[in-house]
Design a protein around this motif. Structure first.
Motif, PDB file in Angstrom:
ATOM      1  N   PRO A 302      -0.754  -3.425  11.716  1.00 39.76           N
ATOM      2  CA  PRO A 302      -1.604  -3.410  10.517  1.00 39.76           C
ATOM      3  C   PRO A 302      -0.915  -4.096   9.337  1.00 39.76           C
ATOM      4  O   PRO A 302       0.251  -3.836   9.045  1.00 39.76           O
ATOM      5  N   GLY A 303      -1.653  -4.999   8.699  1.00 38.27           N
ATOM      6  CA  GLY A 303      -1.110  -5.715   7.551  1.00 38.27           C
ATOM      7  C   GLY A 303      -0.252  -6.910   7.906  1.00 38.27           C
ATOM      8  O   GLY A 303       0.327  -7.543   7.030  1.00 38.27           O
ATOM      9  N   ALA A 304      -0.144  -7.254   9.209  1.00 38.84           N
ATOM     10  CA  ALA A 304       0.717  -8.369   9.616  1.00 38.84           C
ATOM     11  C   ALA A 304       0.254  -9.687   9.022  1.00 38.84           C
ATOM     12  O   ALA A 304       1.049 -10.597   8.819  1.00 38.84           O
ATOM     13  N   ALA A 305      -1.040  -9.804   8.732  1.00 40.67           N
ATOM     14  CA  ALA A 305      -1.566 -11.057   8.161  1.00 40.67           C
ATOM     15  C   ALA A 305      -2.131 -10.825   6.770  1.00 40.67           C
ATOM     16  O   ALA A 305      -3.073 -11.482   6.357  1.00 40.67           O
ATOM     17  N   SER A 306      -1.525  -9.896   6.030  1.00 43.00           N
ATOM     18  CA  SER A 306      -2.088  -9.541   4.727  1.00 43.00           C
ATOM     19  C   SER A 306      -1.604 -10.439   3.596  1.00 43.00           C
ATOM     20  O   SER A 306      -2.157 -10.434   2.511  1.00 43.00           O
ATOM     21  N   ASP A 307      -0.509 -11.207   3.827  1.00 39.15           N
ATOM     22  CA  ASP A 307       0.004 -12.074   2.768  1.00 39.15           C
ATOM     23  C   ASP A 307      -1.031 -13.132   2.407  1.00 39.15           C
ATOM     24  O   ASP A 307      -1.834 -13.555   3.230  1.00 39.15           O
ATOM     25  N   SER A 308      -0.997 -13.555   1.163  1.00 48.46           N
ATOM     26  CA  SER A 308      -1.900 -14.612   0.721  1.00 48.46           C
ATOM     27  C   SER A 308      -1.076 -15.706   0.054  1.00 48.46           C
ATOM     28  O   SER A 308      -0.366 -15.438  -0.919  1.00 48.46           O
ATOM     29  N   PRO A 309      -1.140 -16.940   0.541  1.00 53.47           N
ATOM     30  CA  PRO A 309      -1.857 -17.390   1.739  1.00 53.47           C
ATOM     31  C   PRO A 309      -1.162 -16.910   3.018  1.00 53.47           C
ATOM     32  O   PRO A 309       0.039 -16.705   3.035  1.00 53.47           O
TER      33      PRO A 309
END
Length: 436
Positions: A302-309
Protein backbone atom coordinates in the motif's frame (compact mmCIF):
# COMPACT_ATOMS: atom_id res chain seq x y z
CA UNK A 1 33.94 -16.82 -34.39
CA UNK A 2 34.44 -20.11 -36.26
CA UNK A 3 35.63 -21.83 -33.07
CA UNK A 4 32.58 -20.49 -31.17
CA UNK A 5 30.28 -21.80 -33.89
CA UNK A 6 31.86 -25.26 -33.73
CA UNK A 7 31.65 -25.32 -29.94
CA UNK A 8 27.98 -24.34 -29.95
CA UNK A 9 27.20 -26.82 -32.72
CA UNK A 10 28.93 -29.64 -30.85
CA UNK A 11 27.02 -28.88 -27.63
CA UNK A 12 23.71 -28.61 -29.49
CA UNK A 13 24.23 -31.97 -31.23
CA UNK A 14 25.21 -33.60 -27.93
CA UNK A 15 22.07 -32.34 -26.18
CA UNK A 16 19.83 -33.27 -29.11
CA UNK A 17 21.13 -36.82 -29.31
CA UNK A 18 20.94 -37.25 -25.53
CA UNK A 19 17.28 -36.28 -25.79
CA UNK A 20 16.79 -38.80 -28.64
CA UNK A 21 15.53 -35.95 -30.83
CA UNK A 22 15.96 -35.74 -34.62
CA UNK A 23 16.76 -32.56 -36.49
CA UNK A 24 13.18 -32.60 -37.78
CA UNK A 25 11.92 -32.78 -34.20
CA UNK A 26 14.08 -29.83 -33.15
CA UNK A 27 13.12 -27.82 -36.21
CA UNK A 28 9.44 -28.20 -35.34
CA UNK A 29 10.13 -26.98 -31.79
CA UNK A 30 12.25 -23.90 -32.55
CA UNK A 31 10.82 -23.01 -35.98
CA UNK A 32 14.17 -22.91 -37.76
CA UNK A 33 14.65 -25.09 -40.84
CA UNK A 34 16.28 -28.52 -40.62
CA UNK A 35 18.93 -27.39 -43.09
CA UNK A 36 19.80 -24.34 -41.00
CA UNK A 37 20.07 -26.42 -37.82
CA UNK A 38 22.28 -28.94 -39.59
CA UNK A 39 24.70 -26.18 -40.65
CA UNK A 40 24.72 -24.81 -37.08
CA UNK A 41 25.52 -28.23 -35.64
CA UNK A 42 28.40 -28.70 -38.11
CA UNK A 43 29.78 -25.28 -37.22
CA UNK A 44 29.29 -24.03 -40.79
CA UNK A 45 26.85 -21.33 -39.67
CA UNK A 46 26.86 -19.33 -36.41
CA UNK A 47 23.85 -19.60 -34.15
CA UNK A 48 21.91 -16.42 -33.50
CA UNK A 49 21.09 -15.37 -29.92
CA UNK A 50 17.41 -16.07 -30.66
CA UNK A 51 18.15 -19.64 -31.76
CA UNK A 52 20.35 -20.17 -28.71
CA UNK A 53 17.51 -19.08 -26.39
CA UNK A 54 14.99 -21.36 -28.05
CA UNK A 55 17.31 -24.38 -27.99
CA UNK A 56 18.35 -23.65 -24.41
CA UNK A 57 14.68 -23.76 -23.38
CA UNK A 58 13.96 -26.95 -25.36
CA UNK A 59 16.81 -28.84 -23.65
CA UNK A 60 16.42 -27.06 -20.28
CA UNK A 61 20.10 -26.14 -20.42
CA UNK A 62 19.78 -23.37 -17.82
CA UNK A 63 21.56 -20.77 -19.94
CA UNK A 64 24.52 -22.99 -20.96
CA UNK A 65 23.75 -22.69 -24.69
CA UNK A 66 22.96 -18.97 -24.41
CA UNK A 67 26.37 -18.35 -22.86
CA UNK A 68 28.07 -19.86 -25.92
CA UNK A 69 26.63 -17.19 -28.26
CA UNK A 70 27.74 -13.68 -27.27
CA UNK A 71 25.31 -11.10 -28.59
CA UNK A 72 26.78 -8.58 -31.04
CA UNK A 73 25.01 -5.74 -29.18
CA UNK A 74 27.13 -6.25 -26.06
CA UNK A 75 29.82 -3.61 -25.78
CA UNK A 76 31.81 -1.87 -23.11
CA UNK A 77 29.84 0.97 -21.63
CA UNK A 78 31.64 4.29 -21.42
CA UNK A 79 30.87 6.52 -18.49
CA UNK A 80 29.13 9.83 -19.11
CA UNK A 81 31.46 12.79 -19.21
CA UNK A 82 32.19 14.41 -15.87
CA UNK A 83 33.98 17.42 -17.31
CA UNK A 84 31.31 19.86 -16.14
CA UNK A 85 29.61 19.34 -12.80
CA UNK A 86 27.45 21.03 -10.20
CA UNK A 87 26.70 24.75 -10.19
CA UNK A 88 29.71 25.42 -12.44
CA UNK A 89 27.81 23.84 -15.31
CA UNK A 90 25.90 25.89 -17.87
CA UNK A 91 23.40 24.52 -20.38
CA UNK A 92 23.27 25.56 -24.01
CA UNK A 93 20.38 24.69 -26.33
CA UNK A 94 20.09 25.69 -29.97
CA UNK A 95 16.76 25.55 -31.82
CA UNK A 96 16.50 25.94 -35.58
CA UNK A 97 13.29 27.01 -37.35
CA UNK A 98 13.22 23.89 -39.55
CA UNK A 99 13.07 21.52 -36.58
CA UNK A 100 16.50 20.21 -35.53
CA UNK A 101 17.78 21.19 -32.10
CA UNK A 102 20.96 20.65 -30.11
CA UNK A 103 21.70 20.54 -26.39
CA UNK A 104 25.15 20.80 -24.86
CA UNK A 105 26.43 21.16 -21.28
CA UNK A 106 29.21 23.73 -20.96
CA UNK A 107 31.74 24.68 -18.31
CA UNK A 108 31.93 28.37 -17.39
CA UNK A 109 35.19 28.80 -19.32
CA UNK A 110 33.47 27.58 -22.48
CA UNK A 111 30.57 29.96 -21.84
CA UNK A 112 32.93 32.93 -21.50
CA UNK A 113 34.69 31.99 -24.74
CA UNK A 114 31.41 31.70 -26.61
CA UNK A 115 30.09 34.97 -25.20
CA UNK A 116 33.22 36.79 -26.37
CA UNK A 117 32.61 35.57 -29.92
CA UNK A 118 28.88 36.24 -30.01
CA UNK A 119 27.30 39.29 -31.56
CA UNK A 120 24.35 39.49 -29.18
CA UNK A 121 24.10 38.37 -25.55
CA UNK A 122 20.84 37.78 -23.64
CA UNK A 123 20.53 37.58 -19.89
CA UNK A 124 17.26 36.72 -18.17
CA UNK A 125 16.90 37.02 -14.43
CA UNK A 126 14.23 34.83 -12.83
CA UNK A 127 12.30 36.22 -9.85
CA UNK A 128 12.51 34.68 -6.39
CA UNK A 129 9.84 31.95 -6.17
CA UNK A 130 7.01 32.58 -3.71
CA UNK A 131 6.97 30.78 -0.38
CA UNK A 132 4.04 29.22 1.48
CA UNK A 133 0.80 28.44 -0.38
CA UNK A 134 1.93 30.31 -3.50
CA UNK A 135 5.08 28.18 -3.69
CA UNK A 136 3.00 25.03 -3.25
CA UNK A 137 0.78 26.17 -6.11
CA UNK A 138 3.82 26.66 -8.35
CA UNK A 139 5.00 23.13 -7.59
CA UNK A 140 1.56 21.65 -8.19
CA UNK A 141 1.25 23.35 -11.58
CA UNK A 142 4.73 22.14 -12.54
CA UNK A 143 3.80 18.58 -11.51
CA UNK A 144 0.64 18.79 -13.58
CA UNK A 145 2.68 20.01 -16.54
CA UNK A 146 5.03 17.06 -16.10
CA UNK A 147 2.09 14.67 -16.37
CA UNK A 148 1.08 16.32 -19.65
CA UNK A 149 4.62 16.03 -20.98
CA UNK A 150 4.58 12.33 -20.13
CA UNK A 151 1.39 11.87 -22.13
CA UNK A 152 2.90 13.81 -25.03
CA UNK A 153 5.99 11.59 -24.85
CA UNK A 154 3.72 8.57 -25.37
CA UNK A 155 2.45 9.94 -28.67
CA UNK A 156 5.34 11.92 -30.18
CA UNK A 157 8.96 11.35 -31.13
CA UNK A 158 11.48 12.23 -28.39
CA UNK A 159 12.93 15.07 -30.45
CA UNK A 160 9.55 16.82 -30.39
CA UNK A 161 9.33 16.77 -26.59
CA UNK A 162 12.92 17.10 -25.38
CA UNK A 163 13.47 20.85 -25.98
CA UNK A 164 10.46 21.78 -23.83
CA UNK A 165 11.43 19.28 -21.13
CA UNK A 166 15.01 20.57 -21.00
CA UNK A 167 13.82 24.17 -20.80
CA UNK A 168 11.40 23.33 -17.97
CA UNK A 169 14.12 21.44 -16.08
CA UNK A 170 16.42 24.45 -16.40
CA UNK A 171 13.69 26.77 -15.15
CA UNK A 172 12.99 24.62 -12.09
CA UNK A 173 16.70 24.31 -11.32
CA UNK A 174 17.20 28.08 -11.65
CA UNK A 175 14.18 28.91 -9.50
CA UNK A 176 15.48 26.53 -6.83
CA UNK A 177 18.68 28.57 -6.50
CA UNK A 178 16.58 31.59 -5.44
CA UNK A 179 14.03 29.81 -3.27
CA UNK A 180 13.76 29.24 0.45
CA UNK A 181 14.75 25.83 1.87
CA UNK A 182 11.30 24.22 1.73
CA UNK A 183 10.40 25.43 -1.76
CA UNK A 184 13.94 24.73 -2.97
CA UNK A 185 13.69 21.07 -1.98
CA UNK A 186 10.39 20.68 -3.82
CA UNK A 187 11.67 22.42 -6.96
CA UNK A 188 14.87 20.35 -7.09
CA UNK A 189 12.95 17.14 -6.46
CA UNK A 190 10.62 17.86 -9.35
CA UNK A 191 13.49 19.00 -11.59
CA UNK A 192 15.18 15.66 -10.90
CA UNK A 193 12.09 13.80 -12.12
CA UNK A 194 12.09 15.90 -15.29
CA UNK A 195 15.80 15.10 -15.82
CA UNK A 196 15.25 11.39 -15.22
CA UNK A 197 12.44 11.35 -17.79
CA UNK A 198 14.67 13.24 -20.23
CA UNK A 199 17.28 10.51 -19.77
CA UNK A 200 14.75 7.86 -20.72
CA UNK A 201 13.62 9.78 -23.81
CA UNK A 202 17.24 10.36 -24.84
CA UNK A 203 17.80 6.60 -24.60
CA UNK A 204 14.85 6.24 -26.97
CA UNK A 205 16.88 8.21 -29.54
CA UNK A 206 19.65 5.61 -29.31
CA UNK A 207 22.12 7.80 -27.39
CA UNK A 208 23.00 5.78 -24.27
CA UNK A 209 25.83 8.06 -23.13
CA UNK A 210 23.64 11.16 -23.09
CA UNK A 211 20.91 9.16 -21.35
CA UNK A 212 23.36 8.30 -18.58
CA UNK A 213 24.44 11.95 -18.36
CA UNK A 214 20.87 13.07 -17.76
CA UNK A 215 20.27 10.30 -15.24
CA UNK A 216 23.35 11.44 -13.31
CA UNK A 217 22.06 15.02 -13.32
CA UNK A 218 18.73 13.79 -12.00
CA UNK A 219 20.49 12.05 -9.10
CA UNK A 220 22.46 15.19 -8.24
CA UNK A 221 19.43 17.45 -8.24
CA UNK A 222 17.45 14.98 -6.16
CA UNK A 223 20.26 14.69 -3.61
CA UNK A 224 20.54 18.49 -3.42
CA UNK A 225 16.82 18.54 -2.65
CA UNK A 226 17.21 15.97 0.14
CA UNK A 227 16.10 12.86 -1.81
CA UNK A 228 18.74 10.13 -1.90
CA UNK A 229 16.34 7.47 -3.22
CA UNK A 230 16.59 8.53 -6.85
CA UNK A 231 20.22 7.33 -6.89
CA UNK A 232 18.87 3.80 -6.46
CA UNK A 233 16.35 4.26 -9.26
CA UNK A 234 19.20 5.54 -11.44
CA UNK A 235 20.74 2.09 -11.05
CA UNK A 236 17.48 0.61 -12.37
CA UNK A 237 17.73 2.95 -15.37
CA UNK A 238 21.36 1.96 -15.96
CA UNK A 239 20.29 -1.68 -15.76
CA UNK A 240 17.73 -0.98 -18.51
CA UNK A 241 20.51 0.25 -20.80
CA UNK A 242 22.54 -2.88 -19.99
CA UNK A 243 19.49 -5.04 -20.68
CA UNK A 244 19.02 -3.54 -24.15
CA UNK A 245 22.70 -4.30 -24.79
CA UNK A 246 21.87 -7.93 -23.87
CA UNK A 247 24.35 -7.79 -20.99
CA UNK A 248 22.74 -10.16 -18.48
CA UNK A 249 25.46 -9.99 -15.81
CA UNK A 250 25.52 -6.19 -15.62
CA UNK A 251 21.73 -5.98 -15.69
CA UNK A 252 21.52 -8.30 -12.69
CA UNK A 253 24.34 -6.59 -10.79
CA UNK A 254 22.95 -3.06 -11.17
CA UNK A 255 19.41 -4.17 -10.33
CA UNK A 256 20.57 -5.92 -7.17
CA UNK A 257 22.34 -2.77 -5.99
CA UNK A 258 18.98 -0.96 -6.12
CA UNK A 259 17.19 -3.35 -3.75
CA UNK A 260 18.46 -2.23 -0.34
CA UNK A 261 16.03 -2.63 2.54
CA UNK A 262 15.96 1.11 3.33
CA UNK A 263 14.65 2.00 -0.12
CA UNK A 264 10.96 2.59 -0.97
CA UNK A 265 9.03 -0.55 -2.02
CA UNK A 266 8.33 0.81 -5.51
CA UNK A 267 12.02 1.30 -6.33
CA UNK A 268 12.87 -2.16 -4.97
CA UNK A 269 9.96 -3.65 -6.92
CA UNK A 270 11.06 -2.03 -10.19
CA UNK A 271 14.62 -3.18 -9.50
CA UNK A 272 13.42 -6.74 -8.89
CA UNK A 273 11.63 -6.65 -12.26
CA UNK A 274 14.82 -5.53 -13.96
CA UNK A 275 16.81 -8.27 -12.21
CA UNK A 276 14.25 -10.78 -13.49
CA UNK A 277 14.87 -9.55 -17.03
CA UNK A 278 18.61 -10.01 -16.52
CA UNK A 279 18.09 -13.60 -15.37
CA UNK A 280 15.86 -14.17 -18.40
CA UNK A 281 18.67 -13.02 -20.69
CA UNK A 282 20.96 -15.51 -18.94
CA UNK A 283 18.42 -18.34 -19.35
CA UNK A 284 17.90 -18.77 -15.59
CA UNK A 285 14.18 -19.53 -15.35
CA UNK A 286 13.97 -20.21 -11.61
CA UNK A 287 15.83 -17.03 -10.57
CA UNK A 288 13.75 -15.00 -13.01
CA UNK A 289 10.46 -16.24 -11.55
CA UNK A 290 11.65 -15.65 -7.97
CA UNK A 291 12.49 -12.04 -8.82
CA UNK A 292 9.10 -11.54 -10.46
CA UNK A 293 7.37 -12.88 -7.35
CA UNK A 294 9.40 -10.45 -5.22
CA UNK A 295 8.54 -7.57 -7.57
CA UNK A 296 4.84 -8.41 -7.41
CA UNK A 297 4.87 -8.36 -3.59
CA UNK A 298 6.80 -5.07 -3.39
CA UNK A 299 4.70 -3.23 -5.96
CA UNK A 300 1.53 -4.36 -4.15
CA UNK A 301 2.60 -2.69 -0.89
CA UNK A 302 0.00 0.00 0.00
CA UNK A 303 1.27 3.42 -1.00
CA UNK A 304 4.10 2.00 -3.16
CA UNK A 305 3.05 4.29 -6.02
CA UNK A 306 1.83 7.23 -3.97
CA UNK A 307 4.69 9.62 -4.80
CA UNK A 308 3.91 12.41 -7.23
CA UNK A 309 5.12 12.17 -9.92
CA UNK A 310 5.22 8.38 -9.80
CA UNK A 311 8.67 6.87 -10.42
CA UNK A 312 8.83 4.52 -13.39
CA UNK A 313 6.28 3.54 -16.03
CA UNK A 314 2.68 4.64 -15.53
CA UNK A 315 0.86 3.17 -18.55
CA UNK A 316 0.90 -0.49 -17.39
CA UNK A 317 -2.01 -1.65 -15.24
CA UNK A 318 -0.06 -4.77 -14.22
CA UNK A 319 3.64 -4.15 -14.90
CA UNK A 320 4.79 -7.46 -13.41
CA UNK A 321 2.52 -9.43 -15.73
CA UNK A 322 3.79 -7.53 -18.78
CA UNK A 323 7.40 -8.03 -17.75
CA UNK A 324 6.66 -11.72 -17.19
CA UNK A 325 5.64 -12.00 -20.84
CA UNK A 326 8.81 -10.15 -21.87
CA UNK A 327 10.93 -12.52 -19.75
CA UNK A 328 9.25 -15.67 -21.06
CA UNK A 329 10.21 -14.70 -24.59
CA UNK A 330 13.84 -14.12 -23.60
CA UNK A 331 13.76 -17.46 -21.78
CA UNK A 332 12.96 -19.20 -25.07
CA UNK A 333 9.28 -19.81 -24.22
CA UNK A 334 7.61 -17.69 -26.91
CA UNK A 335 4.22 -19.41 -26.89
CA UNK A 336 3.78 -18.76 -23.17
CA UNK A 337 5.05 -15.22 -23.69
CA UNK A 338 2.51 -14.60 -26.45
CA UNK A 339 -0.38 -15.79 -24.28
CA UNK A 340 0.60 -13.42 -21.46
CA UNK A 341 1.25 -10.44 -23.71
CA UNK A 342 -1.97 -10.95 -25.67
CA UNK A 343 -3.89 -10.33 -22.46
CA UNK A 344 -1.73 -7.45 -21.20
CA UNK A 345 -1.51 -5.45 -24.43
CA UNK A 346 -5.30 -5.27 -24.56
CA UNK A 347 -5.21 -3.46 -21.19
CA UNK A 348 -2.98 -0.60 -22.37
CA UNK A 349 -4.68 2.82 -22.42
CA UNK A 350 -5.55 4.20 -25.83
CA UNK A 351 -3.35 7.31 -25.49
CA UNK A 352 -0.20 5.28 -24.63
CA UNK A 353 0.98 4.91 -28.22
CA UNK A 354 4.63 4.36 -27.31
CA UNK A 355 3.70 1.55 -24.93
CA UNK A 356 1.33 0.04 -27.49
CA UNK A 357 4.15 -0.01 -30.05
CA UNK A 358 6.76 -1.34 -27.60
CA UNK A 359 4.73 -4.21 -26.19
CA UNK A 360 2.80 -4.79 -29.41
CA UNK A 361 6.03 -5.40 -31.34
CA UNK A 362 7.22 -7.68 -28.53
CA UNK A 363 3.91 -9.53 -28.72
CA UNK A 364 4.30 -9.98 -32.48
CA UNK A 365 7.88 -11.18 -31.96
CA UNK A 366 6.67 -13.79 -29.47
CA UNK A 367 4.03 -15.07 -31.90
CA UNK A 368 6.55 -15.21 -34.76
CA UNK A 369 9.10 -17.06 -32.61
CA UNK A 370 6.36 -19.54 -31.68
CA UNK A 371 5.68 -20.19 -35.38
CA UNK A 372 2.40 -18.23 -35.55
CA UNK A 373 3.63 -16.26 -38.56
CA UNK A 374 0.28 -15.11 -39.96
CA UNK A 375 -0.87 -13.85 -36.57
CA UNK A 376 2.45 -12.08 -35.95
CA UNK A 377 2.01 -10.18 -39.22
CA UNK A 378 -1.57 -9.30 -38.32
CA UNK A 379 -0.41 -7.96 -34.93
CA UNK A 380 2.45 -5.80 -36.16
CA UNK A 381 0.96 -4.38 -39.38
CA UNK A 382 -1.28 -1.75 -37.71
CA UNK A 383 1.57 -0.78 -35.36
CA UNK A 384 4.02 0.29 -38.06
CA UNK A 385 2.69 3.89 -38.38
CA UNK A 386 2.91 4.21 -34.59
CA UNK A 387 6.51 2.98 -34.49
CA UNK A 388 7.37 5.68 -37.01
CA UNK A 389 5.51 8.36 -35.05
CA UNK A 390 7.12 7.65 -31.66
CA UNK A 391 10.63 7.28 -33.09
CA UNK A 392 12.08 4.79 -30.60
CA UNK A 393 15.50 3.19 -31.04
CA UNK A 394 14.64 0.49 -28.49
CA UNK A 395 11.38 -0.47 -30.21
CA UNK A 396 13.23 -0.49 -33.52
CA UNK A 397 15.69 -3.06 -32.14
CA UNK A 398 12.81 -5.47 -31.53
CA UNK A 399 11.29 -4.62 -34.91
CA UNK A 400 14.55 -5.67 -36.55
CA UNK A 401 14.49 -8.95 -34.60
CA UNK A 402 10.97 -9.49 -35.88
CA UNK A 403 12.08 -8.78 -39.45
CA UNK A 404 14.85 -11.41 -39.13
CA UNK A 405 12.41 -13.93 -37.69
CA UNK A 406 9.87 -13.38 -40.46
CA UNK A 407 12.63 -13.60 -43.08
CA UNK A 408 12.94 -17.30 -42.27
CA UNK A 409 9.52 -17.75 -43.89
CA UNK A 410 9.92 -16.10 -47.32
CA UNK A 411 7.15 -18.16 -48.94
CA UNK A 412 4.50 -17.15 -46.43
CA UNK A 413 1.95 -14.87 -48.10
CA UNK A 414 1.45 -12.72 -44.99
CA UNK A 415 5.21 -12.13 -44.77
CA UNK A 416 5.41 -11.19 -48.46
CA UNK A 417 2.49 -8.79 -48.04
CA UNK A 418 3.96 -7.15 -44.94
CA UNK A 419 7.55 -6.92 -46.19
CA UNK A 420 7.32 -3.60 -48.13
CA UNK A 421 5.66 -1.77 -45.20
CA UNK A 422 8.04 -3.28 -42.67
CA UNK A 423 11.09 -2.38 -44.77
CA UNK A 424 9.81 1.17 -45.25
CA UNK A 425 9.18 1.61 -41.52
CA UNK A 426 12.66 0.34 -40.61
CA UNK A 427 14.24 2.58 -43.25
CA UNK A 428 12.41 5.62 -41.89
CA UNK A 429 13.47 5.05 -38.27
CA UNK A 430 17.05 4.25 -39.33
CA UNK A 431 17.18 7.70 -40.92
CA UNK A 432 15.84 9.21 -37.70
CA UNK A 433 18.20 7.25 -35.45
CA UNK A 434 21.21 5.92 -37.42
CA UNK A 435 22.59 4.17 -34.31
CA UNK A 436 19.42 2.10 -33.73
Amino acid sequence: MLEQSRHFGHELRTLRRAARMTLDDLASRVHFSKGHLSKVERGDKPASPDLARLCDAVFEAGGALIALVPDERRRTEAEPSQASTGDEEMWSMELSPDGPSRFEPLGRRQVVARAAASAVGLRMGLPRPPAGPEGDSLLEMSRSLFGQYRQLGQAAAPEAVLPALIAQTHTLRSLALRAGPRTRAGLLGLASRYAEYIGWLVQETGNDLSALWWTERAVRMAAAGGDDHLAAYALVRRALIAMYRQDAAETIDLARQAQGGHLPPRIRGLAAQREAQGHALAGDYDSCMRCLDRARALLAVPGAASDSPVIGPTSLSDPVAMVTGWCLHDLGRPRQAATVMDAQVRRLPGHALRSQARYGVRRALAHASAGDIDHACDVVAPLLPTTIAVGSATITADLRRLERTLARHPRNSAVRSLAPELTAALHFVSVQHPSS
